[in-house]
Design an enzyme around this catalytic site. Structure first.
Site, short mmCIF file in Angstrom:
data_model
loop_
_atom_site.label_atom_id
_atom_site.label_comp_id
_atom_site.label_asym_id
_atom_site.label_seq_id
_atom_site.Cartn_x
_atom_site.Cartn_y
_atom_site.Cartn_z
N HIS A 102 13.97 7.83 68.00
CA HIS A 102 14.63 7.33 68.60
C HIS A 102 14.41 6.25 67.57
O HIS A 102 15.76 5.15 67.28
CB HIS A 102 14.37 6.36 70.40
CG HIS A 102 14.92 7.43 71.20
ND1 HIS A 102 14.93 6.77 72.00
CD2 HIS A 102 14.38 8.23 71.37
CE1 HIS A 102 15.45 7.53 72.79
NE2 HIS A 102 15.25 8.40 72.50
N HIS A 268 12.25 18.12 73.82
CA HIS A 268 11.55 18.78 75.57
C HIS A 268 10.99 19.62 75.39
O HIS A 268 10.61 20.38 76.84
CB HIS A 268 13.80 18.99 75.61
CG HIS A 268 14.77 17.91 75.64
ND1 HIS A 268 15.51 17.75 76.43
CD2 HIS A 268 14.54 16.41 75.19
CE1 HIS A 268 16.26 16.58 76.29
NE2 HIS A 268 15.85 16.11 75.71
#
Length: 737
Positions: A102, A268
């Protein structure tokens, strides 16, 4: 004394209602004149705001780091769970990967802004984006490491390094790591994140109905998200529609389809999302949190507020059976089950295997005795249903080593794309492989020209028949592609002679071809007979621009020498990604009085934006515009803004005549983009654009223009122009830093 702010709103403790803010709360001028030109964008990160001091050399400090020792300290943090914020599965690795991702993932290729380069995740608005809930805890967990190494390790580098160490600690082999990111000390207010005034809003940026056209240059479909809504567009759980949003947003980060699949699946593979309960249980974000929270936001009133009760995205998803180990488990579960839609405990849309399949195969994050089923996000299923993503996903599923290599490379690109050329990379883990997205430039393999050779080359240029305008405009076209945001572009590499730059409209391809051919002839002739000393085309373009400036200054009565330092290299077409470089094409360039079509903002705002990317101050922008106008560097030799009777002469006439009283300016049409000045007799004296007239209209710029219009400023103007010109010519010379 007033009551403390309402913790549910994070309101200001000073009750001012409809009153103007106190100066410590923001500027009243913006309230009175919300459309005023923000010239503070040309004074970013001032030295007075930097506690390290102007002499601080971060690169030198970083080089003294014992990087293996730093990584060992980070590893210790990752595996030491803290009671105040317990680690999922006993390992903070997934949290650190999210933090690093991020930090870097805000980058967008269109203007080079965003990214991890200055540690902006520490500041508003990023520290309080809905997509960054709980990342304040990740940074606090790393504080002991930052505290230990202090000036030798920036937050910007530490956040990315922690992501790499997290991957390695969970069994993944990374592609490499480069340091060199220098911390900023204030928010980057020059980044346009969108027009919405509510978090997760998308009504201003999305248009075109089902076509879903995303406003440029934005890289996310919702305000406060890194890319897309994981539940689907506007929260509608449609994996097919979500795939379109994914492709658009990841593409704006310069990722292709294969890199996109690798990043999503690789990321993920680890950890989980958090949605133990609805996000209505969360308090104010980090920036709005009460004083006593000490910068930690999103106080959670659900249960213990941490561990199994954590709320971040509002989605409760664990993807694999080994969430702290690298594996192919994401694809195994993606293709191994059919999924059904349901609402998780946080109220968000998510997907679970049909008919209770997969139960008992995935560990609980905080209860070792408990096993659950794998879940997927809507955006995960996009990798299975999209006709382009699906075969890539299947190939990675069937070829785990290919997947691992693709993720390693994509992760390195994600976390290093905004650092510029590899010359800026620091540390022992810098990969040796040359990557095309780094815009590689060969280092000169010859002896550089010295004073005698430079003088000879300047003579040849002066006798070439090229005009001041041709010399100056070509050098400007080459150098002004530089972007301080991601350190791309500039004259180094000599790419002005390659596609796509040589065909850009703003560069006037026909005229440019003549200049390129002439300079290549000079280069070829000189290099053939100069012995060991040779000149690159990139160096010759900059030198030629300096010759043009010197000639114009001499015509004005000033004998100046434009500084020149050889050492630029020439890139090849094979080292130039045409599609990637197309993002550097100016849609407007106020320095050349060029305005393309379809701009949402008036021209003067675009000029400031361009100056910001060139890292110019307001005085530097001002003197360059005034100088380039009288040098005739305008697009298509336009007369707009050429406020002089002696074009090609480096005078301060632009400012003198713009500020001359007695002239009346009027727009030439309803667009108010071009103007005419008439004198007392009604005769048209000058024509100009918004790029020009702003220096007489804006009070701050007029103050600077008055300096250069003064009777005693003729020489100062020339000297300041040369200094600003030299700065632009060398913005990409990281070898000189």
């Amino acid at each position: 004394m007033t009551d403390s702010p309402d913790a549910t709103t994070g309101g200001c403790p000073v009750a001012h209602g409809d009153r103007l803010p106190h100066p410590t709360q923001g500027g009243a001028n913006t309230h009175w004149w919300p459309n005023r030109l923000n010239l503070k964008l040309l004074a970013k990160n001032p030295a007075v705001a930097d506690p390290m001091g102007e002499e601080f050399d971060y690169a030198a400090e970083f080089k003294t780091l014992d990087l293996p020792a730093v990584k060992a300290d980070i590893q210790e943090v990752l595996t030491t769970s803290q009671d105040w914020w317990p680690a999922d599965f006993g390992h903070y690795g997934p949290l650190m990967i999210r933090m690093a991702w991020h930090s870097a993932g805000t980058y967008r290729v269109s203007d080079g802004r965003g990214g991890a380069g200055t540690g902006q995740q520490r500041f508003a608005p990023l520290n309080s984006w809905p997509d960054n809930v709980s990342l304040d805890k990740a940074r606090r967990l790393l504080w002991p490491v930052k505290q230990k190494y202090g000036r030798k390790l920036s937050w910007a580098d530490l956040m990315i390094l922690a992501g790499n160490v997290a991957l390695e600690s969970m069994g993944f082999e990374t592609f490499g790591f480069a340091g060199g990111r220098v911390d900023a000390w204030e928010p980057e207010d020059d980044v346009y994140w969108g027009a919405e005034t509510t978090w997760l809003g998308s009504d201003q940026r999305i248009s075109g109905g089902e076509q879903r056209e995303l406003e440029k240059p934005l890289g996310a479909t919702h305000m406060g998200l890194i890319y897309v809504n994981p539940e689907g567009p506007e929260g509608k759980p449609d994996p097919v529609a979500a795939a379109r949003d994914i492709r658009e947003t990841f593409g704006r980060m310069a990722m292709n389809d294969e890199e996109t699949v690798a990043l999503i699946a690789g990321g993920h593979t680890f950890g989980k999302t958090h949605g133990a309960a609805p996000d209505s249980n969360l308090g104010p974000d980090s920036e709005a949190a009460p004083l006593e929270a000490q910068g930690l936001g999103w106080h959670n009133s659900h249960g213990t507020g941490k561990g199994a009760d954590t709320i971040t995205s509002g989605l409760e998803v664990t993807w694999t059976s080994t969430p702290t180990q690298w594996s192919n488990g994401f694809f195994e579960n993606l293709f191994g089950y059919e999924y059904e839609l349901y609402q998780g405990p946080g109220g968000g849309w998510q997907w679970r295997p049909k008919d209770g399949a997969g139960e008992g195969t995935v560990p609980d994050a905080h209860d070792p005795s408990k096993k659950i089923a794998p879940n997927m996000l809507t955006t995960d299923l996009s990798l299975k249903v999209d006709p382009i993503y699906e075969p890539i996903s299947r190939r990675f599923w069937e070829n785990p080593q290919e997947f691992a290599d693709a993720f390693a490379r994509a992760w390195f690109k994600l976390t290093h794309r905004d650092m510029g050329p590899a010359d800026r990379y620091l540390g022992p883990e810098v990969p040796s492989e040359e990557l095309i997205w780094q815009d590689p430039i060969p280092k000169p393999d010859h002896e550089l020209v010295g004073p005698a050779e430079i003088a000879e080359l300047k003579g040849r240029i002066a006798e070439s028949g090229l005009t001041v305008r041709q010399l100056v405009s070509t050098a400007w076209a080459a150098a002004s592609t530089f972007r301080g945001s991601d350190k791309r572009g500039g004259a180094n590499g000599g790419r002005i002679r390659l596609e796509p730059q040589r065909s850009w409209e703003v560069n006037e391809p026909d005229q440019l071809a003549t200049v390129i051919s002439t300079l290549e002839g000079i280069q070829e002739s000189f290099n053939a007979g100069s012995g060991a000393k040779k000149v690159s085309f990139a160096d010759l373009v900059v030198l030629a621009g300096g010759v043009g400036v010197e000639q114009a200054a001499q015509a004005a009565g000033f004998d100046v020498e434009v500084p020149f330092t050889p050492g630029r290299g020439d890139a090849t077409a094979e080292q130039t990604d045409v599609e990637s470089f197309s993002h550097l094409e100016p849609s407007s360039d106020g320095f050349r009085n060029y305005l393309g079509k379809g701009h949402p903002l008036p021209a003067e705002y675009q000029l400031v934006d361009k100056a910001n990317l060139l890292t110019l101050s307001a005085p530097e922008m001002t003197v360059l515009v005034g100088g380039l106008r009288v040098l005739g560097a305008n697009y298509q030799q336009s007369e707009q803004g050429v406020f002089t009777e002696k074009p090609g002469t480096l005078t301060n006439d632009f400012f003198v005549n713009l500020l001359q009283m007695g002239n009346t300016w009027k727009a030439t049409d309803e667009t108010s983009e071009t103007f005419e000045a008439t004198d007392a007799s009604g005769q048209v004296k000058w024509t100009g654009t918004r790029f020009d007239l702003v220096f007489g209209s804006n009070s701050e710029l007029r103050a600077v223009a008055e300096v250069y219009a003064s009777d005693d400023a003729k020489e100062k103007f020339v000297r300041d122009f040369v200094a600003a010109w030299d700065k632009v010519m060398n913005l990409d010379r990281f070898d000189l830093a």
